[in-house]
Design an enzyme around this catalytic site. Structure first.
Site: not given
Length: 374
Positions: A174, A152, A289
């Site tokens: 991502k 990732d 996030m």
């Protein structure tokens, strides 16, 4: 075999243009800077970093890749983002063929007890918040033993240095506005290579089962008969809070801790709906996030009773040499983050325990008064 068919079905139509509006201004006021800030020197495998393409170079050995501009140029990063899957598929199919041939040879030579060889193993490995010294020994052994690793964006480059020289790396990171591969494509990659007999390691930042979609990948693979082993990692909340001297729980100050996500699954419920129950002065909130949704979250927390003077901190690239942070009261945190121009990945901690950090920019008497007053 359905392996190649699965890979052939992957399409570059899933790509979206990323938002590159990133800045690198110095921080000031109540901001703490552990080093000079530079986006290009990020320790993480950013979506268009030169280091990432150097690690994944084996994937771009097709004839089309010969005309690819340098990956560190604007033209190179844009071209590769738009053609990533198309460029990688030939090499991925080739690797699958090699793995299947090795497996068939082993079966012919009786290396599987005279019968068919079973599928390979999949390890979901948490790599921690960024500092490679926070890896577990079990994680290092799994990384070093892998045939193929899918990693990732928030896996630090230093962690990737543990990968064996003959192993293959595939970036599946991502970020907001840009998914190198959809979650379904990641599932199929894991399944395809495991069915071919490879030892596959899925590298995730932090812990694979804390906002890492590790549960989804585990569930999918187990339904297909693939053995999955979870190797936990130090989640960002624990690793970053510890480095800042913030106890997530503390007797008489915070009797619980709650992890929140600033984003929800596409089409899901507003991730801020939990604010009503999360506005507890005796609890610590850790928001993953949450940069884009913090202004709304802060307003809702205050609306539901959390004091606007609650201490808080936002930490960018925690535990790495590029770490930056902003300490502020909850009512001012969003503005201070904007002023400091913090970028992802940034973790946010809200609660009285933040004032216990030796980095909290107030005197000890002020801290004691603040904790008693909230």
């Amino acid at each position: 075999m359905a392996l190649v068919v699965r890979l052939q079905s992957l399409s570059s139509t899933h790509f979206r243009k990323p938002n590159n509006s990133l800045n690198s201004q110095p921080i000031c006021s109540l901001h703490f800077n552990s080093s000079s800030h530079s986006y290009t020197s990020s320790p993480f495998t950013e979506k268009h970093s030169l280091e990432r393409y150097q690690r994944d170079q084996w994937l771009y050995n097709t004839q089309l890749a010969q005309t690819l501009p340098p990956p560190d140029s604007d033209a190179g990063s844009d071209f590769t983002r738009q053609n990533d899957i198309a460029l990688q598929l030939p090499e991925l199919r080739k690797l699958l063929e090699v793995l299947r041939e090795k497996r068939e040879k082993r079966e012919r030579e009786g290396g599987c007890g005279g019968g068919k060889c079973g599928p390979g193993n999949v390890f979901l490995v948490g790599t921690g918040p960024g500092d490679p010294e926070l890896l577990t020994l079990k994680a290092v052994r799994a990384i070093q033993s892998a045939d193929l690793l899918l990693y990732d964006r928030l896996v630090s480059n230093d962690v990737l240095d543990f990968v064996a020289s003959d192993a293959r790396l595939v970036y599946v990171g991502k970020t907001a506005g840009y998914h190198s591969r959809t979650q379904e494509e990641i599932h199929e990659l894991l399944l395809s290579f495991a069915e071919a007999g490879a030892t596959v390691v899925r590298l995730k930042g932090g812990d694979p089962l804390v906002f890492g979609r590790g549960g989804e990948e585990m569930d999918f693979l187990q339904q297909q008969g693939i053995q999955v082993q979870i190797i936990p990692g130090i989640t960002a909340a624990s690793g970053i809070a510890a480095q800042l001297g913030i106890p997530l729980t503390h007797r008489g100050v915070a009797n619980s801790v709650r992890f929140l996500t600033g984003h929800s699954r596409k089409g899901g419920t507003d991730p801020l709906f939990v604010a009503e129950n999360a506005a507890d002065p005796d609890s610590t909130l850790v928001v993953y996030m949450g940069l884009s949704t913090l202004p709304s979250l802060a307003q809702k927390l205050v609306h539901h009773g959390l004091p606007p003077t609650t201490p808080a901190v936002a930490v960018e690239r925690g535990t790495t040499p590029q770490q930056r942070m902003v300490f502020a009261e909850l009512k001012e945190l969003a503005d201070e983050i904007t002023s400091a121009e913090l970028v992802s990945p940034t973790l946010i901690v809200i609660g009285k325990v933040v004032a216990l950090s030796p980095l909290w920019p107030h005197t000890s008497n002020e801290v004691a008064s603040l904790v008693r007053a909230i």
